[in-house]
Write a protein that holds these residues in place. Structure first.
Motif, PDB file in Angstrom:
ATOM      1  N   PHE A   1       0.836  -1.201   0.000  1.00  0.00           N
ATOM      2  CA  PHE A   1       0.000   0.000   0.000  1.00  0.00           C
ATOM      3  C   PHE A   1       0.872   1.252   0.000  1.00  0.00           C
ATOM      4  CE2 PHE A   1      -2.097   3.388   2.373  1.00  0.00           C
ATOM      5  CZ  PHE A   1      -3.305   3.507   1.709  1.00  0.00           C
ATOM      6  N   PHE A   2       1.796   1.352   0.929  1.00  0.00           N
ATOM      7  CA  PHE A   2       2.643   2.540   1.001  1.00  0.00           C
ATOM      8  C   PHE A   2       3.558   2.661  -0.212  1.00  0.00           C
ATOM      9  CE2 PHE A   2       1.433   2.711   5.503  1.00  0.00           C
ATOM     10  CZ  PHE A   2       1.212   4.074   5.636  1.00  0.00           C
ATOM     11  N   ALA A   3       4.097   1.556  -0.703  1.00  0.00           N
ATOM     12  CA  ALA A   3       4.999   1.585  -1.856  1.00  0.00           C
ATOM     13  C   ALA A   3       4.302   2.102  -3.110  1.00  0.00           C
ATOM     14  CB  ALA A   3       5.580   0.197  -2.106  1.00  0.00           C
ATOM     15  N   ALA A   4       2.979   1.924  -3.195  1.00  0.00           N
ATOM     16  CA  ALA A   4       2.248   2.392  -4.376  1.00  0.00           C
ATOM     17  C   ALA A   4       2.367   3.898  -4.551  1.00  0.00           C
ATOM     18  CB  ALA A   4       0.775   1.979  -4.280  1.00  0.00           C
ATOM     19  N   PHE A   5       2.544   4.607  -3.444  1.00  0.00           N
ATOM     20  CA  PHE A   5       2.603   6.065  -3.491  1.00  0.00           C
ATOM     21  C   PHE A   5       4.053   6.545  -3.576  1.00  0.00           C
ATOM     22  CE2 PHE A   5      -1.197   4.772  -1.171  1.00  0.00           C
ATOM     23  CZ  PHE A   5      -2.152   5.257  -2.028  1.00  0.00           C
TER      24      PHE A   5
ATOM     25  N   ARG B   1       2.510   0.108  -9.884  1.00  0.00           N
ATOM     26  CA  ARG B   1       2.261  -0.004  -8.440  1.00  0.00           C
ATOM     27  C   ARG B   1       0.849   0.467  -8.093  1.00  0.00           C
ATOM     28  NH1 ARG B   1       7.488   1.863  -8.509  1.00  0.00           N
ATOM     29  NH2 ARG B   1       6.828   4.007  -8.098  1.00  0.00           N
ATOM     30  N   LEU B   2       0.411   1.565  -8.708  1.00  0.00           N
ATOM     31  CA  LEU B   2      -0.934   2.072  -8.439  1.00  0.00           C
ATOM     32  C   LEU B   2      -1.994   1.117  -8.971  1.00  0.00           C
ATOM     33  CD1 LEU B   2      -0.311   5.832  -9.076  1.00  0.00           C
ATOM     34  CD2 LEU B   2      -1.031   4.809  -6.910  1.00  0.00           C
ATOM     35  N   ASP B   3      -1.745   0.508 -10.122  1.00  0.00           N
ATOM     36  CA  ASP B   3      -2.680  -0.478 -10.642  1.00  0.00           C
ATOM     37  C   ASP B   3      -2.778  -1.663  -9.682  1.00  0.00           C
ATOM     38  OD1 ASP B   3      -4.504  -1.388 -12.661  1.00  0.00           O
ATOM     39  OD2 ASP B   3      -2.975  -2.865 -13.204  1.00  0.00           O
ATOM     40  N   GLY B   4      -1.647  -2.091  -9.137  1.00  0.00           N
ATOM     41  CA  GLY B   4      -1.627  -3.179  -8.165  1.00  0.00           C
ATOM     42  C   GLY B   4      -2.347  -2.830  -6.871  1.00  0.00           C
ATOM     43  N   LEU B   5      -2.440  -1.553  -6.578  1.00  0.00           N
ATOM     44  CA  LEU B   5      -3.131  -1.089  -5.373  1.00  0.00           C
ATOM     45  C   LEU B   5      -4.585  -1.554  -5.360  1.00  0.00           C
ATOM     46  CD1 LEU B   5      -2.749   0.691  -2.847  1.00  0.00           C
ATOM     47  CD2 LEU B   5      -3.325   2.657  -4.262  1.00  0.00           C
ATOM     48  N   ARG B   6      -5.223  -1.591  -6.529  1.00  0.00           N
ATOM     49  CA  ARG B   6      -6.625  -2.032  -6.616  1.00  0.00           C
ATOM     50  C   ARG B   6      -6.802  -3.439  -6.054  1.00  0.00           C
ATOM     51  NH1 ARG B   6      -6.016   1.140 -10.906  1.00  0.00           N
ATOM     52  NH2 ARG B   6      -7.590   2.732 -11.237  1.00  0.00           N
TER      53      ARG B   6
ATOM     54  N   PHE C   1     -10.462   7.032  -5.420  1.00  0.00           N
ATOM     55  CA  PHE C   1      -9.278   7.310  -4.608  1.00  0.00           C
ATOM     56  C   PHE C   1      -8.005   7.211  -5.446  1.00  0.00           C
ATOM     57  CE2 PHE C   1      -5.882   5.305  -1.995  1.00  0.00           C
ATOM     58  CZ  PHE C   1      -5.588   6.383  -1.173  1.00  0.00           C
ATOM     59  N   ILE C   2      -7.895   6.168  -6.257  1.00  0.00           N
ATOM     60  CA  ILE C   2      -6.663   5.910  -6.999  1.00  0.00           C
ATOM     61  C   ILE C   2      -6.477   6.868  -8.174  1.00  0.00           C
ATOM     62  CG2 ILE C   2      -5.428   4.207  -8.405  1.00  0.00           C
ATOM     63  CD1 ILE C   2      -6.643   2.048  -6.555  1.00  0.00           C
ATOM     64  N   ALA C   3      -7.526   7.148  -8.936  1.00  0.00           N
ATOM     65  CA  ALA C   3      -7.402   7.909 -10.186  1.00  0.00           C
ATOM     66  C   ALA C   3      -6.698   9.263 -10.028  1.00  0.00           C
ATOM     67  CB  ALA C   3      -8.773   8.081 -10.838  1.00  0.00           C
ATOM     68  N   PRO C   4      -7.103  10.140  -9.100  1.00  0.00           N
ATOM     69  CA  PRO C   4      -6.414  11.430  -9.001  1.00  0.00           C
ATOM     70  C   PRO C   4      -4.967  11.294  -8.512  1.00  0.00           C
ATOM     71  CG  PRO C   4      -8.086  11.253  -7.286  1.00  0.00           C
ATOM     72  CD  PRO C   4      -8.252  10.067  -8.183  1.00  0.00           C
ATOM     73  N   ARG C   5      -4.699  10.296  -7.708  1.00  0.00           N
ATOM     74  CA  ARG C   5      -3.327  10.087  -7.243  1.00  0.00           C
ATOM     75  C   ARG C   5      -2.453   9.585  -8.383  1.00  0.00           C
ATOM     76  NH1 ARG C   5      -6.927  10.408  -3.845  1.00  0.00           N
ATOM     77  NH2 ARG C   5      -6.535  11.332  -1.804  1.00  0.00           N
ATOM     78  N   ALA C   6      -3.023   8.743  -9.228  1.00  0.00           N
ATOM     79  CA  ALA C   6      -2.276   8.265 -10.396  1.00  0.00           C
ATOM     80  C   ALA C   6      -1.941   9.435 -11.319  1.00  0.00           C
ATOM     81  CB  ALA C   6      -3.081   7.200 -11.135  1.00  0.00           C
TER      82      ALA C   6
END
Length: 145
Positions: free
Chosen positions: A25-29, A38-43, A68-73
């Motif tokens: 989770f933390f590594a995705a960011f 990494r962000l795709d794997g977050l899902r 949650f993920i889209a704007p961070r990506a």
């Protein structure tokens, strides 16, 4: 019966599996190479119906997983935010049967629009055991002002 009393050391194995999810989770960011993957794997870490909440500063912002993920990506891959990473400082995991929670302090650092910044806050992650392993059912965070 406490989680420590489960036969076969299940609580220790559960905590290790949950810690793997927390690390992922933390590594995705983290901006830079591999960010989109990494962000795709977050899902995959979340239940599809999970609820994510940003608290602090008035009305809480409530997100679904994709919201949650889209704007961070976009932010992490646009080039506006560079040298960004977020990591756990300290944390505690409690497990009971097929539910668990992880409460932790975290820090972050980066450069946004050419301006370096740092920050800290607290996160809580709620987990449920699924046939595919532990998944996040809810998350909430509050950044220090």
């Amino acid at each position: 019966m406490t989680s420590e009393q489960h036969p076969g050391g299940a609580a220790t194995e559960d905590r290790a599996a949950i810690q793997d999810v927390v690390r992922t989770f933390f590594a995705a960011f983290t901006s830079g190479a591999g960010c989109a993957e990494r962000l795709d794997g977050l899902r995959r870490l979340f239940l599809p119906q999970a609820v994510i909440v940003r608290a602090g500063g008035g009305t809480p912002a409530v997100y679904g997983v994709d919201d949650f993920i889209a704007p961070r990506a976009r932010l992490l891959t646009s080039g506006a935010l560079t040298d960004f990473r977020e990591w756990e400082l300290t944390g505690r995991t409690d497990v009971f049967g097929d539910i668990a929670q992880h409460f932790c302090g975290y820090a972050k650092t980066g450069v946004q629009d050419g301006v370096a910044f740092t920050g800290r806050g607290m996160k809580t992650l709620q987990f449920v055991r699924t046939p595919a392993g532990w998944r996040i059912s809810a998350a909430a965070w509050h950044d220090e002002p």
